[in-house]
Motif scaffolding. Sequence first.
Motif, short mmCIF file in Angstrom:
data_model
loop_
_atom_site.label_atom_id
_atom_site.label_comp_id
_atom_site.label_asym_id
_atom_site.label_seq_id
_atom_site.Cartn_x
_atom_site.Cartn_y
_atom_site.Cartn_z
N HIS A 78 -9.54 54.91 -2.70
CA HIS A 78 -10.27 54.09 -1.70
C HIS A 78 -11.69 53.86 -2.22
O HIS A 78 -12.52 54.76 -2.18
CB HIS A 78 -10.29 54.85 -0.35
CG HIS A 78 -11.05 54.16 0.75
ND1 HIS A 78 -10.62 54.21 2.07
CD2 HIS A 78 -12.21 53.46 0.78
CE1 HIS A 78 -11.48 53.55 2.84
NE2 HIS A 78 -12.46 53.10 2.07
N HIS A 80 -14.87 50.58 -2.70
CA HIS A 80 -15.36 49.20 -2.52
C HIS A 80 -16.34 48.94 -3.67
O HIS A 80 -17.48 48.55 -3.44
CB HIS A 80 -16.13 49.03 -1.21
CG HIS A 80 -15.48 49.58 0.03
ND1 HIS A 80 -15.16 48.76 1.09
CD2 HIS A 80 -15.12 50.82 0.42
CE1 HIS A 80 -14.64 49.51 2.08
NE2 HIS A 80 -14.62 50.75 1.69
N HIS A 248 -9.00 51.12 7.66
CA HIS A 248 -10.18 51.93 8.00
C HIS A 248 -10.07 52.24 9.49
O HIS A 248 -10.28 51.35 10.32
CB HIS A 248 -11.45 51.14 7.76
CG HIS A 248 -11.86 51.06 6.32
ND1 HIS A 248 -11.23 50.27 5.40
CD2 HIS A 248 -12.88 51.68 5.67
CE1 HIS A 248 -11.83 50.41 4.23
NE2 HIS A 248 -12.83 51.25 4.35
N HIS A 271 -10.39 57.63 6.84
CA HIS A 271 -11.54 58.17 7.60
C HIS A 271 -11.04 59.14 8.68
O HIS A 271 -11.13 60.34 8.51
CB HIS A 271 -12.43 57.09 8.24
CG HIS A 271 -13.28 56.36 7.26
ND1 HIS A 271 -14.38 56.92 6.67
CD2 HIS A 271 -13.19 55.11 6.76
CE1 HIS A 271 -14.93 56.04 5.85
NE2 HIS A 271 -14.22 54.94 5.88
N ASP A 323 -14.73 56.42 -1.61
CA ASP A 323 -15.19 55.34 -0.71
C ASP A 323 -16.37 54.61 -1.34
O ASP A 323 -17.18 54.01 -0.62
CB ASP A 323 -15.57 55.91 0.67
CG ASP A 323 -15.66 54.84 1.76
OD1 ASP A 323 -15.20 53.71 1.52
OD2 ASP A 323 -16.19 55.13 2.85
FE FE Z 1 -14.21 52.32 3.00
#
Ligand code: FE
Length: 415
Positions: A78, A80, A248, A271, A323
């Motif tokens: 995960h 970004h 998410h 999460h 993340d």
């Molecule tokens: Fe995220």
Amino acid sequence: MNPHANHWDAIWLNAQLATMDAAYGDDPYGAIADGAVAMLDGRIAWVGRRAELPAAWRATVEHDCGGAWLTPGLIDCHTHLVYAGSRAAEFEQRLQGASYEEIAKAGGGILATVRATRAASERELLLQSAKRLHAICAEGVTTVEIKSGYGLDTVTECRILSVARQLAAICAVTVKTSFLGAHALPPEYAGRADDYVALVCDEMLPAIHAAGLADAVDAFCEDIAFSAQQTARVFDRARSLGLAVKLHADQLSDLGGARLAADYAALSADHLEHSSPASIDAMAAAGTVAVLLPGAYYFLRETRLPPIASLRAQAVPMALATDCNPGTSPCTSLLLILNLACTLFRLTPAEALAGVTCHAAQALGMQQQAGRIAPGLRADLALWDIARPAELAYAFGANPCIGRYLAGSATPVCA
Ligand code: FE
Ligand code: DI6
């Protein structure tokens, strides 16, 4: 096909193996002392104790591991990491007392990164993102998931995903992409969230799918982002295109996101700090992996823990990831995440390592390709200068990786 049985392309000898495969007994690491791993055509062909190697084996390349530990290549499931710019100024604002939600509502947050990302050329985006991915890979990571979500228009979302695909060759890593068009409402759609969701479903998703740019579809189901109903519309369209989904879910509030993810048989719900016990039950029944993100929990100074005891009780596989993003987890160290998962979430070091190997593979639908040292899987391996596997979670800020192999090929390890 190789006509000679036990004639391999490469063999790793004199290694302590943490196979992370339940086939090798009750040990949580699937450990094999003085082990050997053989590779043919990029795949693992043999695993076991060196003493039990078949009598007549040959290998083109022999790696002497010198007694070091060999694990599956790590998987960051995960991130970004494709974006432009920095949000250090918002970090300073938060240190002065502003909350993440307040900054987002004032047009900063994700939208600040969207402005920077839209303005960046493809080459700038590639260069800035390659630095982050290179740092992640230096810690024995051989597979990374990368989401879009900082474009929020068709052209920029496609550019982000195309950069993500290009990064695979540049950084010698397997990249899985996720389309996260439903990440935030772009300014040109302010007050028209449903119209934006229609754009995501009717224009962006089909275009991205047709270009082969997405392996899965993600959304941000949150008060400050998209409702459960809007998320369901995105998932319905993803499903009609045959794309896997993930979510998410329940990071800042409980909108029933984990439950929704389970209803759509999502690969993962990520999460989960605010998930209800009923949602966890639904995840267990659906086989949806829990991706825990202690970097974001730490950086936002959250106090509500994800429901670890329920996840354990329901035997929901727990994965861990960086993340890596500019707002809530500007982190390029998966090993640091192992430590945070143990110190903040009270995972065991063995649970933490499973979280970035076998369970992370499952979160990407890749459990038959990566995440364990087992015959038939890709020879993605990491070699570590440690005395026992718990050291991977114990030391923070250290990088004991001394070898990294992608489909059996040695790749540089030091950033
Ligand atoms: Fe995220
Ligand atoms: N959850 C997060 O923690 C990040 N995105 C998301 O969906 C935050 C992204 C950012 O603030 O830039």
